[in-house]
Design an enzyme around this catalytic site. Sequence first.
Site, PDB file in Angstrom:
ATOM      1  N   ASP A  84      -6.441  -5.766   5.414  1.00 36.94           N
ATOM      2  CA  ASP A  84      -5.822  -4.439   5.305  1.00 36.94           C
ATOM      3  C   ASP A  84      -5.780  -3.765   6.676  1.00 36.94           C
ATOM      4  O   ASP A  84      -6.816  -3.472   7.255  1.00 36.94           O
ATOM      5  CB  ASP A  84      -6.664  -3.605   4.322  1.00 36.94           C
ATOM      6  CG  ASP A  84      -6.056  -2.262   3.982  1.00 36.94           C
ATOM      7  OD1 ASP A  84      -4.923  -1.974   4.398  1.00 36.94           O
ATOM      8  OD2 ASP A  84      -6.740  -1.481   3.296  1.00 36.94           O
ATOM      9  N   GLY A  85      -4.559  -3.547   7.163  1.00 40.25           N
ATOM     10  CA  GLY A  85      -4.386  -2.815   8.413  1.00 40.25           C
ATOM     11  C   GLY A  85      -3.546  -3.583   9.412  1.00 40.25           C
ATOM     12  O   GLY A  85      -3.949  -4.648   9.881  1.00 40.25           O
ATOM     13  N   GLY A  86      -2.346  -3.085   9.660  1.00 35.11           N
ATOM     14  CA  GLY A  86      -1.493  -3.708  10.671  1.00 35.11           C
ATOM     15  C   GLY A  86      -0.901  -5.038  10.244  1.00 35.11           C
ATOM     16  O   GLY A  86      -0.526  -5.858  11.092  1.00 35.11           O
ATOM     17  N   MET A 134     -11.191  -5.060   6.794  1.00 33.96           N
ATOM     18  CA  MET A 134     -10.391  -4.011   7.442  1.00 33.96           C
ATOM     19  C   MET A 134     -10.031  -4.452   8.853  1.00 33.96           C
ATOM     20  O   MET A 134     -10.920  -4.763   9.655  1.00 33.96           O
ATOM     21  CB  MET A 134     -11.168  -2.689   7.513  1.00 33.96           C
ATOM     22  CG  MET A 134     -11.381  -1.972   6.193  1.00 33.96           C
ATOM     23  SD  MET A 134      -9.882  -1.634   5.251  1.00 33.96           S
ATOM     24  CE  MET A 134      -8.927  -0.635   6.412  1.00 33.96           C
ATOM     25  N   GLY A 158      -8.322   5.051   7.386  1.00 22.36           N
ATOM     26  CA  GLY A 158      -7.969   6.467   7.396  1.00 22.36           C
ATOM     27  C   GLY A 158      -6.479   6.729   7.519  1.00 22.36           C
ATOM     28  O   GLY A 158      -5.983   7.717   7.000  1.00 22.36           O
ATOM     29  N   PHE A 159      -5.779   5.809   8.176  1.00 22.65           N
ATOM     30  CA  PHE A 159      -4.357   6.067   8.424  1.00 22.65           C
ATOM     31  C   PHE A 159      -3.552   4.768   8.361  1.00 22.65           C
ATOM     32  O   PHE A 159      -4.060   3.707   8.721  1.00 22.65           O
ATOM     33  CB  PHE A 159      -4.164   6.731   9.793  1.00 22.65           C
ATOM     34  CG  PHE A 159      -4.891   8.035   9.901  1.00 22.65           C
ATOM     35  CD1 PHE A 159      -4.304   9.216   9.455  1.00 22.65           C
ATOM     36  CD2 PHE A 159      -6.193   8.088  10.394  1.00 22.65           C
ATOM     37  CE1 PHE A 159      -4.988  10.420   9.502  1.00 22.65           C
ATOM     38  CE2 PHE A 159      -6.890   9.287  10.449  1.00 22.65           C
ATOM     39  CZ  PHE A 159      -6.284  10.465  10.006  1.00 22.65           C
ATOM     40  N   GLY A 160      -2.301   4.890   7.938  1.00 27.73           N
ATOM     41  CA  GLY A 160      -1.389   3.759   7.977  1.00 27.73           C
ATOM     42  C   GLY A 160      -0.767   3.638   9.359  1.00 27.73           C
ATOM     43  O   GLY A 160      -0.918   4.524  10.208  1.00 27.73           O
ATOM     44  N   GLY A 161      -0.094   2.530   9.574  1.00 27.35           N
ATOM     45  CA  GLY A 161       0.695   2.360  10.789  1.00 27.35           C
ATOM     46  C   GLY A 161      -0.090   2.136  12.073  1.00 27.35           C
ATOM     47  O   GLY A 161       0.442   2.314  13.167  1.00 27.35           O
ATOM     48  N   SER A 176       0.859  -1.188   0.000  1.00 26.01           N
ATOM     49  CA  SER A 176       0.000   0.000   0.000  1.00 26.01           C
ATOM     50  C   SER A 176       0.890   1.231   0.000  1.00 26.01           C
ATOM     51  O   SER A 176       1.723   1.406   0.895  1.00 26.01           O
ATOM     52  CB  SER A 176      -0.885   0.015   1.249  1.00 26.01           C
ATOM     53  OG  SER A 176      -1.375   1.328   1.451  1.00 26.01           O
ATOM     54  N   MET A 205     -12.198   4.718  -0.018  1.00 26.36           N
ATOM     55  CA  MET A 205     -12.753   5.078   1.295  1.00 26.36           C
ATOM     56  C   MET A 205     -13.453   6.410   1.093  1.00 26.36           C
ATOM     57  O   MET A 205     -13.016   7.456   1.584  1.00 26.36           O
ATOM     58  CB  MET A 205     -11.629   5.162   2.336  1.00 26.36           C
ATOM     59  CG  MET A 205     -11.095   3.788   2.725  1.00 26.36           C
ATOM     60  SD  MET A 205      -9.472   3.863   3.515  1.00 26.36           S
ATOM     61  CE  MET A 205      -8.440   3.748   2.053  1.00 26.36           C
ATOM     62  N   HIS A 221      -1.699  -1.555  -3.912  1.00 30.02           N
ATOM     63  CA  HIS A 221      -2.903  -1.070  -3.227  1.00 30.02           C
ATOM     64  C   HIS A 221      -2.894   0.459  -3.173  1.00 30.02           C
ATOM     65  O   HIS A 221      -1.940   1.067  -2.669  1.00 30.02           O
ATOM     66  CB  HIS A 221      -2.910  -1.655  -1.812  1.00 30.02           C
ATOM     67  CG  HIS A 221      -4.160  -1.452  -1.037  1.00 30.02           C
ATOM     68  ND1 HIS A 221      -5.292  -2.235  -1.204  1.00 30.02           N
ATOM     69  CD2 HIS A 221      -4.471  -0.558  -0.069  1.00 30.02           C
ATOM     70  CE1 HIS A 221      -6.233  -1.837  -0.356  1.00 30.02           C
ATOM     71  NE2 HIS A 221      -5.765  -0.820   0.339  1.00 30.02           N
ATOM     72  N   ASP A 230      -4.888   3.704  -1.844  1.00 26.30           N
ATOM     73  CA  ASP A 230      -5.896   4.125  -0.868  1.00 26.30           C
ATOM     74  C   ASP A 230      -6.446   5.499  -1.215  1.00 26.30           C
ATOM     75  O   ASP A 230      -5.720   6.491  -1.196  1.00 26.30           O
ATOM     76  CB  ASP A 230      -5.274   4.164   0.534  1.00 26.30           C
ATOM     77  CG  ASP A 230      -5.060   2.773   1.093  1.00 26.30           C
ATOM     78  OD1 ASP A 230      -6.035   2.005   1.146  1.00 26.30           O
ATOM     79  OD2 ASP A 230      -3.917   2.449   1.465  1.00 26.30           O
ATOM     80  N   MET A 281      -9.010   8.392  -0.162  1.00 26.87           N
ATOM     81  CA  MET A 281      -9.764   8.898   1.004  1.00 26.87           C
ATOM     82  C   MET A 281     -10.311  10.280   0.699  1.00 26.87           C
ATOM     83  O   MET A 281      -9.615  11.106   0.098  1.00 26.87           O
ATOM     84  CB  MET A 281      -8.850   8.976   2.221  1.00 26.87           C
ATOM     85  CG  MET A 281      -8.148   7.674   2.550  1.00 26.87           C
ATOM     86  SD  MET A 281      -7.198   7.799   4.072  1.00 26.87           S
ATOM     87  CE  MET A 281      -6.309   6.252   4.028  1.00 26.87           C
ATOM     88  N   HIS A 288      -8.698   1.058  -3.376  1.00 29.76           N
ATOM     89  CA  HIS A 288      -9.542   0.953  -2.179  1.00 29.76           C
ATOM     90  C   HIS A 288     -10.203   2.306  -1.952  1.00 29.76           C
ATOM     91  O   HIS A 288      -9.568   3.244  -1.470  1.00 29.76           O
ATOM     92  CB  HIS A 288      -8.644   0.547  -0.995  1.00 29.76           C
ATOM     93  CG  HIS A 288      -9.342   0.479   0.324  1.00 29.76           C
ATOM     94  ND1 HIS A 288      -8.653   0.356   1.523  1.00 29.76           N
ATOM     95  CD2 HIS A 288     -10.656   0.510   0.660  1.00 29.76           C
ATOM     96  CE1 HIS A 288      -9.524   0.319   2.517  1.00 29.76           C
ATOM     97  NE2 HIS A 288     -10.733   0.428   2.028  1.00 29.76           N
ATOM     98  N   GLY A 341       1.304  -1.607   4.290  1.00 26.77           N
ATOM     99  CA  GLY A 341       1.807  -0.262   4.016  1.00 26.77           C
ATOM    100  C   GLY A 341       3.055   0.021   4.826  1.00 26.77           C
ATOM    101  O   GLY A 341       4.182  -0.039   4.331  1.00 26.77           O
TER     102      GLY A 341
HETATM  103  C1  DX5 Z   1      -5.858   2.335   5.974  1.00 25.77           C
HETATM  104  C2  DX5 Z   1      -5.580   1.872   4.570  1.00 25.77           C
HETATM  105  C3  DX5 Z   1      -4.519   0.871   4.468  1.00 25.77           C
HETATM  106  C4  DX5 Z   1      -3.180   1.292   4.983  1.00 25.77           C
HETATM  107  C5  DX5 Z   1      -2.637   0.140   5.743  1.00 25.77           C
HETATM  108  O1  DX5 Z   1      -7.005   3.056   6.020  1.00 25.77           O
HETATM  109  O2  DX5 Z   1      -6.741   1.336   3.972  1.00 25.77           O
HETATM  110  O3  DX5 Z   1      -4.389   0.345   3.152  1.00 25.77           O
HETATM  111  O4  DX5 Z   1      -2.245   1.647   4.002  1.00 25.77           O
HETATM  112  O5  DX5 Z   1      -1.507   0.557   6.353  1.00 25.77           O
HETATM  113  P1  DX5 Z   1      -0.676  -0.334   7.360  1.00 25.77           P
HETATM  114  O6  DX5 Z   1      -0.254  -1.551   6.595  1.00 25.77           O
HETATM  115  O7  DX5 Z   1       0.438   0.576   7.710  1.00 25.77           O
HETATM  116  O8  DX5 Z   1      -1.573  -0.669   8.518  1.00 25.77           O
HETATM  117 ZN    ZN Z   2      -6.466   0.202   2.069  1.00 24.20          ZN
END
Ligand code: DX5
Ligand code: ZN
Length: 223
Positions: free
Chosen positions: A180-182, A145, A150-153, A16, A76, A41, A43, A45, A74, A202
């Site tokens: 997707d996520g973590g 999800m 909304g946010f990475g990491g 991502s 959002m 991927h 994202d 938003m 994706h 990501g």
């Molecule tokens: C979050 C995104 C993800 C994001 C995941 O809203 O949809 O695609 O990039 O990031 P990580 O892998 O850092 O959790």
């Molecule tokens: Zn995503």
Amino acid sequence: MKRELPGPGTVEIVPSILSADFARLAEEIAAVASADIRMLHLDVMDGHFVPNITIGPPVIAKLRKHSDLFFDTHLMISEPARYAEAFAQAGADNITFHIETTPAPADVVKQIHDLGCTAGITLNPETPVTSIEKVAPLCDMVLVMTVHPGFGGQSFIDEAARKIITIRKIVGPDIRIEVDGGIDSQTTPIVVSYGADTLVAGNAIFGKPDRLAAIAAIRNACR
Ligand code: DX5
Ligand code: ZN
């Protein structure tokens, strides 16, 4: 011509770009493309459905000129039906939208298919599996999800990931289940054991100085 979603039976690692350097996106994508990945991927938003704003069709259209990877988009965003065509024209191969955003998900899936793209449905961590039960079999991919979008990491939510087990029973082996996520080398074995075969990462890739080593670590954790 749209690229093909990799068929079932393989585990795909899907970087991502949300955690990439947005000022150097083409280079960042080229760096991961050499790691035997097939999907990227993207994202999207809107600052309305989620409390962050990222990229839209113009950026995707520019990236399309730099990459032949399968663009897994994706959305959002609050009104997926209003923008699906623009994303398809920009070069999206798959378009995933949120069940929370529309009362007529089957119509949106048909619209995406008519645009020549594959379709994904996704659900937030707190959204029950029953909400996607009917539409999931019409889709090419279900995205689970495992963080609040909304946010990475952010940290992986195991309770949300467990929905993969039920969704796999509903859709069978032929529809991809993406998570997707973590996702990192610690959480990968967990989601693969639940039945996921498409792993978005990501921060675990673009947050590391050596992106190829980061992808290799996730790939090794699948086995
Ligand atoms: C979050 C995104 C993800 C994001 C995941 O809203 O949809 O695609 O990039 O990031 P990580 O892998 O850092 O959790
Ligand atoms: Zn995503």
